[in-house]
Design an enzyme around this catalytic site. Structure first.
Site, PDB file in Angstrom:
ATOM      1  N   GLU A  17      26.937  58.282  65.858  1.00 28.48           N
ATOM      2  CA  GLU A  17      26.555  59.227  66.251  1.00 28.48           C
ATOM      3  C   GLU A  17      26.195  58.956  67.505  1.00 28.48           C
ATOM      4  O   GLU A  17      26.346  59.926  68.924  1.00 28.48           O
ATOM      5  CB  GLU A  17      26.542  60.918  65.916  1.00 28.48           C
ATOM      6  CG  GLU A  17      24.906  60.857  65.664  1.00 28.48           C
ATOM      7  CD  GLU A  17      25.345  60.134  63.764  1.00 28.48           C
ATOM      8  OE1 GLU A  17      22.996  60.071  63.375  1.00 28.48           O
ATOM      9  OE2 GLU A  17      25.226  59.934  63.633  1.00 28.48           O
ATOM     10  N   ASP A  58      24.535  69.996  61.457  1.00 25.10           N
ATOM     11  CA  ASP A  58      24.239  68.850  61.183  1.00 25.10           C
ATOM     12  C   ASP A  58      23.391  68.548  62.079  1.00 25.10           C
ATOM     13  O   ASP A  58      22.336  66.805  62.290  1.00 25.10           O
ATOM     14  CB  ASP A  58      25.648  67.128  61.046  1.00 25.10           C
ATOM     15  CG  ASP A  58      25.802  67.313  61.658  1.00 25.10           C
ATOM     16  OD1 ASP A  58      26.073  67.755  63.088  1.00 25.10           O
ATOM     17  OD2 ASP A  58      27.389  66.943  62.025  1.00 25.10           O
ATOM     18  N   VAL A 100      29.337  74.568  64.008  1.00 22.30           N
ATOM     19  CA  VAL A 100      29.941  72.840  63.996  1.00 22.30           C
ATOM     20  C   VAL A 100      28.884  71.963  63.975  1.00 22.30           C
ATOM     21  O   VAL A 100      28.213  70.729  63.515  1.00 22.30           O
ATOM     22  CB  VAL A 100      31.020  72.634  64.779  1.00 22.30           C
ATOM     23  CG1 VAL A 100      31.084  71.183  64.571  1.00 22.30           C
ATOM     24  CG2 VAL A 100      32.101  73.678  64.401  1.00 22.30           C
ATOM     25  N   ASP A 142      29.879  76.925  78.358  1.00 17.62           N
ATOM     26  CA  ASP A 142      29.230  76.035  79.148  1.00 17.62           C
ATOM     27  C   ASP A 142      28.229  76.053  80.439  1.00 17.62           C
ATOM     28  O   ASP A 142      28.238  76.592  80.587  1.00 17.62           O
ATOM     29  CB  ASP A 142      29.804  74.954  78.551  1.00 17.62           C
ATOM     30  CG  ASP A 142      29.586  73.904  79.096  1.00 17.62           C
ATOM     31  OD1 ASP A 142      29.780  73.099  77.420  1.00 17.62           O
ATOM     32  OD2 ASP A 142      28.808  72.693  78.979  1.00 17.62           O
ATOM     33  N   LEU A 153      25.987  69.716  71.624  1.00 21.68           N
ATOM     34  CA  LEU A 153      25.703  68.522  71.390  1.00 21.68           C
ATOM     35  C   LEU A 153      24.732  68.335  72.229  1.00 21.68           C
ATOM     36  O   LEU A 153      24.934  68.333  73.319  1.00 21.68           O
ATOM     37  CB  LEU A 153      26.869  67.309  70.901  1.00 21.68           C
ATOM     38  CG  LEU A 153      26.561  66.412  70.508  1.00 21.68           C
ATOM     39  CD1 LEU A 153      25.794  66.268  69.451  1.00 21.68           C
ATOM     40  CD2 LEU A 153      27.273  65.492  70.490  1.00 21.68           C
ATOM     41  N   LYS A 165      28.472  59.420  55.291  1.00 23.45           N
ATOM     42  CA  LYS A 165      27.304  60.458  55.203  1.00 23.45           C
ATOM     43  C   LYS A 165      26.251  59.216  54.856  1.00 23.45           C
ATOM     44  O   LYS A 165      26.087  58.900  54.385  1.00 23.45           O
ATOM     45  CB  LYS A 165      28.159  62.004  54.195  1.00 23.45           C
ATOM     46  CG  LYS A 165      28.895  62.836  54.854  1.00 23.45           C
ATOM     47  CD  LYS A 165      29.269  63.294  56.187  1.00 23.45           C
ATOM     48  CE  LYS A 165      27.834  64.059  56.173  1.00 23.45           C
ATOM     49  NZ  LYS A 165      27.449  64.208  57.540  1.00 23.45           N
ATOM     50  N   TYR A 172      27.112  57.740  60.103  1.00 25.96           N
ATOM     51  CA  TYR A 172      26.623  58.619  60.435  1.00 25.96           C
ATOM     52  C   TYR A 172      25.145  58.714  59.592  1.00 25.96           C
ATOM     53  O   TYR A 172      25.278  58.918  58.272  1.00 25.96           O
ATOM     54  CB  TYR A 172      27.252  60.123  60.277  1.00 25.96           C
ATOM     55  CG  TYR A 172      27.961  60.146  60.445  1.00 25.96           C
ATOM     56  CD1 TYR A 172      28.249  59.935  62.034  1.00 25.96           C
ATOM     57  CD2 TYR A 172      30.265  60.345  59.943  1.00 25.96           C
ATOM     58  CE1 TYR A 172      29.566  60.441  63.295  1.00 25.96           C
ATOM     59  CE2 TYR A 172      31.227  60.414  61.241  1.00 25.96           C
ATOM     60  CZ  TYR A 172      31.092  59.960  62.309  1.00 25.96           C
ATOM     61  OH  TYR A 172      31.941  60.185  62.677  1.00 25.96           O
ATOM     62  N   HIS A 175      22.285  61.690  61.706  1.00 21.74           N
ATOM     63  CA  HIS A 175      21.872  62.767  62.080  1.00 21.74           C
ATOM     64  C   HIS A 175      20.791  62.696  61.985  1.00 21.74           C
ATOM     65  O   HIS A 175      19.645  63.850  61.074  1.00 21.74           O
ATOM     66  CB  HIS A 175      22.559  64.173  61.358  1.00 21.74           C
ATOM     67  CG  HIS A 175      24.032  63.399  62.027  1.00 21.74           C
ATOM     68  ND1 HIS A 175      24.819  64.027  63.097  1.00 21.74           N
ATOM     69  CD2 HIS A 175      25.181  63.660  60.926  1.00 21.74           C
ATOM     70  CE1 HIS A 175      25.565  63.733  63.757  1.00 21.74           C
ATOM     71  NE2 HIS A 175      26.642  63.536  61.745  1.00 21.74           N
ATOM     72  N   ARG A 196      35.746  61.637  52.402  1.00 25.59           N
ATOM     73  CA  ARG A 196      35.974  60.791  52.687  1.00 25.59           C
ATOM     74  C   ARG A 196      35.316  59.359  52.383  1.00 25.59           C
ATOM     75  O   ARG A 196      34.760  59.562  50.857  1.00 25.59           O
ATOM     76  CB  ARG A 196      35.351  60.865  54.390  1.00 25.59           C
ATOM     77  CG  ARG A 196      36.169  61.864  55.317  1.00 25.59           C
ATOM     78  CD  ARG A 196      35.304  62.364  55.967  1.00 25.59           C
ATOM     79  NE  ARG A 196      33.993  62.833  55.190  1.00 25.59           N
ATOM     80  CZ  ARG A 196      33.890  63.200  56.600  1.00 25.59           C
ATOM     81  NH1 ARG A 196      33.565  63.802  58.054  1.00 25.59           N
ATOM     82  NH2 ARG A 196      32.071  64.039  56.838  1.00 25.59           N
TER      83      ARG A 196
END
Length: 370
Positions: free
Chosen positions: A116, A268, A265, A196, A238, A73, A92, A94, A15
């Site tokens: 994020e 990160d 997922v 959830d 998340l 990133k 990002y 993280h 990217r």
């Protein structure tokens, strides 16, 4: 402002943080854009397109020497040398899963604004959503591949065939990643269960999928029971800016079928599976207790053209605001201000501070001082 766009150097990360169209918007606003040569090649964007839009093509050192650096990133260790006082970094980060980077940003006094944690008043995360959509839609695809015998899986087709039952897919979390993963898994013909903690969210999922999925409240007993029947588990939880909660423990794994697959997922942000660790597209999986683990921390990097355009669509207004106003943009834009993670050697994100037991400055106090 002088804005730098370095080439991403994380393994198989293709990217790029800015398209030629976005460069044109910056140039029209009076800014200088320095794009590292070859930065867009992985996304099918040529240097000539950037030059035609008004960018200057430069080396990595020159791109990082800009007043503001925009990336996709987080900086990796080879890039720590570029961090410095006076640098505004927009990417990002993280940080809750990366103590060395957190310490490097604090020691260098870099101002770090994380995509994020940019958060609207209603709790939405506009700069995380596009990549969550991509990763969510990819998760059943990569999970289906991992279930194939040559990749170490049980040898199952996700949707089965007439006369043979489909795979059981369990999705932990019903947010953006979970919804998109559910769309693809249902579309591929799998039997899908979503867990959830929010009952209203489960009602919403039941409504939009017209009872084609099973919804369960997320607690230990339900998670354990779901794991025991699962062929594919997708971690999709998340907590904004904070480390992901550990929902699947090591002692739960023996109940899973040999050759079943976990795609986390949330890796990160530290992952919601105790046994997950970050992997790369070059070497994406490993096996623990007979269960295939997929832990690629930059999943959208595998579909860079889609991901780059989706990301830039959302980041461009915020990036332009930072370029036009500098850090004063944080005083005028509360959602953008919530993206501030580090400033002048101080940590300003409570989720990161909690993850590492560090002190945290009041975000509102820091923003008012800018």
């Amino acid at each position: 402002m002088i804005v730098g766009i370095p080439k991403e150097i994380k393994t198989m990360e293709n990217r790029v943080a800015m398209t030629p169209g976005a460069v044109g918007a910056f140039v029209r606003n009076g800014h200088t854009v320095l794009v590292e040569r070859g930065a867009g090649v992985g996304s099918g964007l040529r240097d000539e397109e950037y030059a035609a839009a008004g960018a200057r093509l430069v080396s990595a050192d020159d791109a990082w020497a800009a007043e503001m650096v925009i990336k996709v990133k987080e900086p990796i260790q080879q890039e720590y040398k570029y961090l410095r006082d006076g640098l505004l970094l927009f990417t990002y980060l993280h940080l809750a899963a990366d103590k060395p980077l957190t310490e490097a940003l604090l020691e260098s006094k870099t101002t770090g604004v994380a995509y994020e944690t940019v958060q609207l008043d209603n709790g939405a995360l506009p700069l995380l959503v596009p990549m969550s959509e991509v990763a969510g839609r990819m998760a059943p695809q990569v999970g289906a591949q991992c279930l194939e015998k040559p990749h170490g899986g049980r040898g199952m087709l996700l949707g089965g065939v007439p006369g043979v039952e489909p795979a059981e897919v369990v999705i932990l979390g019903g947010g953006v990643v979970g919804v998109n993963a559910t769309k693809i898994a249902v579309g591929m013909g799998a039997r899908v269960t979503v867990l959830d903690v929010n009952h209203s969210r489960l009602q919403y999922l039941d409504d939009i999928f017209h009872s084609r999925v099973v919804t369960l409240m997320s607690h230990e007993a339900n998670i354990r029971a779901a794991l025991c029947k699962a062929d594919l588990v997708i971690g999709a939880v998340l907590i904004p800016g904070a480390k992901a909660p550990r929902l699947v423990t090591r002692e739960m794994l023996p109940c899973m079928k040999p050759g079943s697959v976990i795609v986390d997922v949330a890796v990160d942000q530290g992952g919601c599976v105790e046994t997950i660790k970050a992997t790369t597209h070059a070497d994406p999986t490993y096996v623990v207790d007979g269960v295939v683990h997929y832990g690629v921390a930059n999943m959208p990097g595998a579909v860079p053209r889609t991901s780059t355009f989706a990301l830039v669509n959302q980041t461009l207004p915020y990036a332009l605001s930072l370029a036009n106003k500098g850090c004063k943009a944080l005083r005028d834009d509360a959602p953008l201000a919530r993206g501030l993670n580090t400033w002048q050697g101080q940590l300003t994100c409570s989720g990161v501070a909690e993850a590492f037991g560090m002190s945290c400055e009041s975000l509102s106090g820091v923003v008012q001082a800018l």
